[in-house]
Design a protein around this motif. Sequence first.
Motif, PDB file in Angstrom:
ATOM      1  N   UNK A 151       0.831  -1.207   0.000  1.00  0.00           N
ATOM      2  CA  UNK A 151       0.000   0.000   0.000  1.00  0.00           C
ATOM      3  C   UNK A 151       0.865   1.256   0.000  1.00  0.00           C
ATOM      4  N   UNK A 152       1.955   1.217   0.775  1.00  0.00           N
ATOM      5  CA  UNK A 152       2.871   2.364   0.813  1.00  0.00           C
ATOM      6  C   UNK A 152       3.486   2.609  -0.564  1.00  0.00           C
ATOM      7  N   UNK A 153       3.769   1.527  -1.286  1.00  0.00           N
ATOM      8  CA  UNK A 153       4.384   1.670  -2.611  1.00  0.00           C
ATOM      9  C   UNK A 153       3.437   2.328  -3.607  1.00  0.00           C
ATOM     10  N   UNK A 154       2.135   2.286  -3.314  1.00  0.00           N
ATOM     11  CA  UNK A 154       1.146   2.931  -4.189  1.00  0.00           C
ATOM     12  C   UNK A 154       0.819   4.346  -3.719  1.00  0.00           C
ATOM     13  N   UNK A 155       1.622   4.832  -2.755  1.00  0.00           N
ATOM     14  CA  UNK A 155       1.473   6.225  -2.321  1.00  0.00           C
ATOM     15  C   UNK A 155       0.560   6.440  -1.138  1.00  0.00           C
ATOM     16  N   UNK A 156       0.088   5.371  -0.502  1.00  0.00           N
ATOM     17  CA  UNK A 156      -0.816   5.527   0.641  1.00  0.00           C
ATOM     18  C   UNK A 156      -0.062   6.042   1.861  1.00  0.00           C
ATOM     19  N   UNK A 157      -0.687   6.945   2.599  1.00  0.00           N
ATOM     20  CA  UNK A 157      -0.104   7.459   3.843  1.00  0.00           C
ATOM     21  C   UNK A 157      -0.331   6.441   4.955  1.00  0.00           C
ATOM     22  N   UNK A 183      14.798  -5.120   5.932  1.00  0.00           N
ATOM     23  CA  UNK A 183      15.369  -5.040   4.575  1.00  0.00           C
ATOM     24  C   UNK A 183      16.622  -4.163   4.525  1.00  0.00           C
ATOM     25  N   UNK A 184      16.968  -3.539   5.651  1.00  0.00           N
ATOM     26  CA  UNK A 184      18.161  -2.707   5.700  1.00  0.00           C
ATOM     27  C   UNK A 184      17.981  -1.347   5.058  1.00  0.00           C
ATOM     28  N   UNK A 185      16.772  -0.801   5.190  1.00  0.00           N
ATOM     29  CA  UNK A 185      16.474   0.503   4.592  1.00  0.00           C
ATOM     30  C   UNK A 185      16.478   1.601   5.654  1.00  0.00           C
ATOM     31  N   UNK A 186      16.723   2.830   5.206  1.00  0.00           N
ATOM     32  CA  UNK A 186      16.717   3.967   6.120  1.00  0.00           C
ATOM     33  C   UNK A 186      15.359   4.650   6.166  1.00  0.00           C
ATOM     34  N   UNK A 187      14.547   4.420   5.143  1.00  0.00           N
ATOM     35  CA  UNK A 187      13.227   5.047   5.094  1.00  0.00           C
ATOM     36  C   UNK A 187      12.286   4.215   4.228  1.00  0.00           C
ATOM     37  N   UNK A 188      11.046   4.643   4.171  1.00  0.00           N
ATOM     38  CA  UNK A 188      10.018   3.918   3.439  1.00  0.00           C
ATOM     39  C   UNK A 188      10.328   3.818   1.946  1.00  0.00           C
ATOM     40  N   UNK A 189      10.782   4.902   1.345  1.00  0.00           N
ATOM     41  CA  UNK A 189      11.076   4.918  -0.093  1.00  0.00           C
ATOM     42  C   UNK A 189      12.164   3.899  -0.428  1.00  0.00           C
ATOM     43  N   UNK A 190      13.199   3.868   0.380  1.00  0.00           N
ATOM     44  CA  UNK A 190      14.291   2.921   0.150  1.00  0.00           C
ATOM     45  C   UNK A 190      13.813   1.482   0.371  1.00  0.00           C
ATOM     46  N   UNK A 191      12.960   1.266   1.362  1.00  0.00           N
ATOM     47  CA  UNK A 191      12.425  -0.074   1.620  1.00  0.00           C
ATOM     48  C   UNK A 191      11.601  -0.565   0.431  1.00  0.00           C
ATOM     49  N   UNK A 192      10.810   0.316  -0.148  1.00  0.00           N
ATOM     50  CA  UNK A 192       9.999  -0.047  -1.319  1.00  0.00           C
ATOM     51  C   UNK A 192      10.901  -0.432  -2.479  1.00  0.00           C
ATOM     52  N   UNK A 195      12.581  -3.826  -1.801  1.00  0.00           N
ATOM     53  CA  UNK A 195      11.610  -4.931  -1.909  1.00  0.00           C
ATOM     54  C   UNK A 195      11.205  -5.183  -3.350  1.00  0.00           C
ATOM     55  N   UNK A 196      11.045  -4.128  -4.144  1.00  0.00           N
ATOM     56  CA  UNK A 196      10.673  -4.302  -5.558  1.00  0.00           C
ATOM     57  C   UNK A 196      11.805  -4.972  -6.337  1.00  0.00           C
ATOM     58  N   UNK A 197      13.032  -4.532  -6.085  1.00  0.00           N
ATOM     59  CA  UNK A 197      14.182  -5.107  -6.792  1.00  0.00           C
ATOM     60  C   UNK A 197      14.383  -6.580  -6.422  1.00  0.00           C
ATOM     61  N   UNK A 198      14.029  -6.941  -5.185  1.00  0.00           N
ATOM     62  CA  UNK A 198      14.182  -8.321  -4.735  1.00  0.00           C
ATOM     63  C   UNK A 198      13.014  -9.210  -5.130  1.00  0.00           C
ATOM     64  N   UNK A 199      11.947  -8.581  -5.687  1.00  0.00           N
ATOM     65  CA  UNK A 199      10.782  -9.360  -6.087  1.00  0.00           C
ATOM     66  C   UNK A 199       9.839  -9.684  -4.949  1.00  0.00           C
ATOM     67  N   UNK A 200       9.915  -8.937  -3.843  1.00  0.00           N
ATOM     68  CA  UNK A 200       9.056  -9.203  -2.692  1.00  0.00           C
ATOM     69  C   UNK A 200       7.750  -8.435  -2.769  1.00  0.00           C
ATOM     70  N   UNK A 201       7.635  -7.516  -3.708  1.00  0.00           N
ATOM     71  CA  UNK A 201       6.389  -6.768  -3.902  1.00  0.00           C
ATOM     72  C   UNK A 201       5.827  -7.083  -5.275  1.00  0.00           C
TER      73      UNK A 201
END
Length: 201
Positions: A151-157, A183-192, A195-201
């Motif tokens: 949901x966050x990846x689609x821009x949801x708050x 996932x070793x991210x510093x923020x939501x954008x980096x986590x998305x 996850x997308x690059x790893x195929x988890x989303x």
Amino acid sequence: MIRILLAEGAPLLRGGLAALFDGMKDLDVVAAIGSGEQMLRTARSQRPDVALIDVGLPGMDGFAAARKLREAVPECSTVLMAGRCRNGDLRRAVAARASGFVLKDTSPGDLVDAIRRAANGARVVDPDVAFQELSSAKSPLTERESEVLSLASRGASAAQIAEDLFLTIGTVRNHLSRINRKVGAQNRIQAIRIAEEAGWL
């Protein structure tokens, strides 16, 4: 005669593929189009045997287009085509009930063979895609964390995610914090992105 619907976003590649298939005695391109929405309308009227679909179609991506095409024209086999091999793409293709997955740098002969095999009901998977899928890491995210990040990846708050999943905003923020750590991210954008690059989303 195998009737082909070609859905490719790049006009130059679309034209080249149409010319390749038209040069084969047993292949007939019934339509060559550039968007997912247009593809579905055309498939309903033309009833092709095989649809070759670019995963990067504008508007509706190839995975969604393949899924909708399977519902609209169930007798049509779908072969998805991608410019590069990404983790999770094969899983997405299987979930969309596609008959095959090939890369755009495949040889013309192998692509024609994939179309023919898909028309005969066979599964067609590029070896590089299969290897990438087998070597990809399993997602560290729980099902709920995956839902939150999707949901966050689609821009949801956080508030919108909480409303959609019937959670409190605090719970959503806790989920997002745990996702970042996993996932070793510093923020939501980096986590998305991770996850997308790893195929988890």
